[in-house]
Design an enzyme around this catalytic site. Structure first.
Site, short mmCIF file in Angstrom:
data_model
loop_
_atom_site.label_atom_id
_atom_site.label_comp_id
_atom_site.label_asym_id
_atom_site.label_seq_id
_atom_site.Cartn_x
_atom_site.Cartn_y
_atom_site.Cartn_z
N GLY A 1 0.83 -1.19 0.00
CA GLY A 1 0.00 0.00 0.00
C GLY A 1 0.86 1.24 0.00
N GLY A 2 0.19 2.39 0.10
CA GLY A 2 0.91 3.65 0.06
C GLY A 2 1.89 3.83 1.19
CG MET A 3 0.82 4.47 4.85
SD MET A 3 1.68 6.04 4.96
CE MET A 3 2.43 5.89 6.58
CB VAL B 1 0.61 -5.69 5.20
CG1 VAL B 1 0.06 -6.44 6.41
CG2 VAL B 1 0.24 -4.22 5.28
CE LYS C 1 0.55 0.36 6.68
NZ LYS C 1 -0.70 1.12 6.85
CG ASP D 1 -7.84 6.64 2.85
OD1 ASP D 1 -6.88 5.88 2.69
OD2 ASP D 1 -8.59 7.00 1.92
#
Length: 763
Positions: free
Chosen positions: A20-22, A25, A40, A141
């Site tokens: 994902g954007g961060m 995982v 994560k 979000d």
């Protein structure tokens, strides 16, 4: 990051769950407690290279950990631990066995979830939000991918990655000051889009979008362009959910529309109130109606969204790649109270003929001029028939979004016929179905049929809506596109020029639809050989789109690609290479590395390298592209095979003709199986086989291949077509190399006679 890596001496990474954007995982094992967890991880730089942006992402990650670790509710993912190890930030969470709502919809093949499931999910999310909001946490979000339903039916909210503590204004200022957009367009509240104050009611709006999608199968504003989605959230009332799914109970529709009110004060005051409304609705089946804001006054001057939205793309919604754009206010349940303009005065339009949010693009109606009397009204059609047709229309759009164009076309054709019988052949909804039918015909390869359909549709819309109405111009513009697809570029150019003039009059020179028409005109100029005009026009459109939409907007990048194409066709391959390389990088940032447009720009980059004689560099890029296309699109996808063809060509340019022959033979066989023996791409590959055979001195085999190519082209294109004549020229060359000079000379003479008879262009 890899398997079996040990984080902080305690958490062993087992397998990758998602990206994902961060960051990433991972499924991991807690070596201390012997349990499985989710970890994560945020790499030191991840995909970003700007140090200031990296600092922002690190701060967001730490804030997520602190916010999430402080929450304790069965509807919120549990956070066990967080920290930093060897430069990697990590967050340890409970491992959820279940599916997020995005996956649930995909597993359901795009169909909405059962009503009982929708209500159960709504109640559980509302309860979790009620708790988090009491703790002062706003998620910011909320979307289907961030909501998981576990195996036992528990619904949990995940990823508070861009949550903010309601009292911590300084944190918000620091994180949004970078220009990084917070939120996902399909689920953003109007106040988020406007850059205003965001509180718990913004989460309620996003929840309304989520419930709308799982209840109907599509988001409330199901558009492919992020800008149009943002405008829809800000200005346009969503279509009532029961227009898309008639069996939904009225109280569920009221709940959803109440959450989607444009003004925060018109939504429920809090998630606790929403819980009560859901419980009351399930118990009684009736609820007081929400306050739904009136459509914006058409006389108001719309204000654009803030500048930070200009580079946004639609992102991934629950159904993956989109279902196709619909008008901002689909009129699926029109009452038949519309007035057609008589054809003898098609320029005079009644203001009611345009969509409520479109304004009167034809200018004000002179009150002194007589307004034609409306046609005799039909009896109002049964509401249930209109609803059923609207649902079938949506099904056609869904099929188109899946690329099932033939099925989509048949679905829309059937709806158009029934709407014509029910509403009349010139009713706007009948015409809308005819438009969708023609659009699907083009994509299914039935371009000649589509041209007829678009021509008739444009004439009908001109009579009903007026010659300069946006819908009429859209039909004429698609007519020009079909003409171009059929090789009738001069006629396409004339029509594009006429539509462009009308769009400039009606909408202005910088309207996105005007710029799209100018872009199409630039493409047609190039196909007509007017390369300088094509380059100049495409460059003007690219500059205008950068100013209006932003330099990284997908439409801007498409126009920059057209500039590069014109440069290459003019022999300026160094400039074309530079532009394609820049577009590929921008598309990777904006659309993602695996987006088809990104892969297309990489293909053009490799092609330009080959044209510049840099075949070794081109070969390297083609190899990388083949790996990515095979992974994303499959080994037999036409674009994968096109990349393999490019690799074969450059193997030949490097003198590796045996390898080139093997590659050309494999690609030809696959194209013949997937596209057919007479498809132009198949014939191009067969010619590449013949070329390689010639370079290897196997001229008799090459002659056999060339004759097969010529026979197929003569049958499909005609004996005098330039491509057929080129094939005969190749045959003559083979005959020469085989020492059969007399036969070669006779074939050369026949080709020359046909070309002289056909004119200087050979056509």
């Amino acid at each position: 990051m890899g398997e079996n890596r040990l984080i902080h001496g305690r958490y062993r990474l087992l397998d990758l769950i998602g990206r994902g954007g961060m960051g990433e995982v991972w499924r991991a094992r807690d070596e201390s407690l012997g349990r499985q967890v989710a970890v994560k991880c945020l790499e030191p730089l991840g995909p970003y290279r700007d140090p200031s942006l990296t600092r922002v992402l690190r701060e967001r990650f730490r804030r997520e950990a602190r916010v999430a670790a402080a929450l304790s509710h069965r509807g919120v993912t549990v956070v066990h631990d967080f920290g930093e190890s060897d430069g990697v930030l990590y967050l340890v969470m409970e491992l959820l066995e279940g599916r997020d709502l995005s996956r649930l919809l995909e597993d359901n093949k795009g169909h909405p979830l059962p009503v009982d499931d929708v209500l159960d999910i709504a109640a559980q999310i509302a309860a979790a939000l009620s708790y988090t909001h009491r703790q002062g946490v706003v998620h910011r979000d909320l979307k289907p991918a961030n909501i998981v339903r576990t195996a036992d039916g528990t619904v949990k909210i995940c990823d508070f990655g861009i949550a903010r503590l309601a009292h911590d204004i300084g944190f918000t200022t620091r994180l949004t000051g970078t220009g990084v957009a917070l939120g996902t367009p399909h689920y953003m509240s109007p106040e988020q889009i406007a850059g205003g104050e965001v509180d718990q009611r913004s989460d309620l709006y996003s929840l309304g979008c989520v419930l709308y999608e799982i209840a109907t199968g599509a988001p409330p504003f199901d558009l492919e362009d992020a800008w149009a989605i943002l405008i829809g959230h800000r200005d346009t009332p969503p279509p009532p959910p029961r227009e898309r799914r008639p069996e939904l109970p009225g109280h569920l529709e009221e709940i959803i529309l109440g959450l989607l009110a444009k003004q925060p004060g018109e939504r429920p005051s809090g998630a606790g109130e929403l819980v009560d409304r859901i419980r009351a609705g399930r118990a009684t089946g009736a609820l007081p109606g929400p306050v739904v804001p009136a459509p914006p006054d058409a006389a108001d001057t719309p204000t654009p969204p803030p500048t930070w939205t200009q580079g946004m793309t639609t992102g991934r919604k629950a159904l993956g790649t989109g279902l196709g754009a619909l008008p901002p206010v689909p009129g699926a349940l029109l009452s038949c109270e519309w007035a057609a303009v008589p054809r003898k005065d098609a320029g005079l339009r009644r203001p009611t003929a345009a969509p409520p949010d479109a304004g009167d693009h034809g200018g004000p109606v002179d009150a002194r001029r007589p307004v034609p009397a409306p046609p005799a009204k039909r009896a109002a059609p049964p509401a249930e028939r209109l609803v059923a047709l609207a649902v079938r229309h949506r099904e056609g759009v869904r099929l188109a979004g899946l690329g099932r164009w033939a099925e989509a076309g048949e679905a829309h054709r059937a709806v158009a016929a029934e709407r014509a019988a029910l509403l009349g052949p010139d009713h706007p909804e009948t015409l809308a179905s005819r438009y969708e039918t023609a659009f699907a015909l083009v994509r299914a390869g039935r371009v000649t049929e589509a041209l007829t359909a678009y021509t008739d549709l444009a004439e009908a819309r001109a009579g009903v809506l007026g010659a300069d109405h946006p819908d009429t111009l859209a039909a004429r513009q698609e007519t020009a596109y079909a003409l171009g697809r059929l090789g009738r570029h001069f006629e396409a150019h004339q029509m594009y020029a006429e539509v462009l003039a009308a769009r400039v009059r009606a909408m202005g020179p910088d309207h996105p639809d005007t710029l799209r028409c100018r872009h199409n005109l630039a493409c047609t100029l190039g196909r007509l050989g007017r390369l300088d005009d094509a380059r100049r026009t495409a460059l003007e459109v690219a500059d205008a789109r950068a100013r209006v939409l932003g330099p990284d907007h997908p439409d801007t990048l498409v126009s920059r690609c057209e500039v590069a194409y014109a440069e290459g066709q003019s022999g300026r391959w160094e400039e074309a290479l530079r532009l394609y390389h820049e577009v590929a990088g921008a598309r990777a940032r904006v659309l993602g590395a695996d987006h088809p447009d990104t892969l297309a720009a990489r293909y053009e980059t490799a092609l330009s390298l080959g044209r510049l004689g840099r075949s070794a560099d081109a070969l390297r890029l083609y190899r990388e592209l083949i790996v990515d296309r095979t992974r994303v699109q499959g080994p037999t996808h036409p674009e994968t095979l096109r990349a393999r063809h490019g690799r074969g060509v450059n193997l030949g340019r490097l003198g590796r003709w045996a390898d080139a022959l093997a590659e050309a033979h494999d690609v030809c066989l696959l194209r013949e199986q997937t596209l057919g023996p007479a498809h132009p791409d198949t014939l191009v590959s067969r010619r590449e086989v013949a070329v390689a055979l010639g370079w290897l001195g196997r001229w008799a085999e090459a002659l056999t291949e060339y004759r097969r190519i010529t026979a197929t082209r003569a049958q499909t294109l005609g004996p005098d077509h330039p491509d057929t004549l080129a094939g005969q020229g190749d045959e003559a060359h083979c005959l020469e190399r085989l020492g059969r000079a007399t036969e070669a000379g006779e074939l050369y003479r026949r080709v020359a006679v046909v070309r002289r008879r056909s004119g200087p262009d050979g056509a």
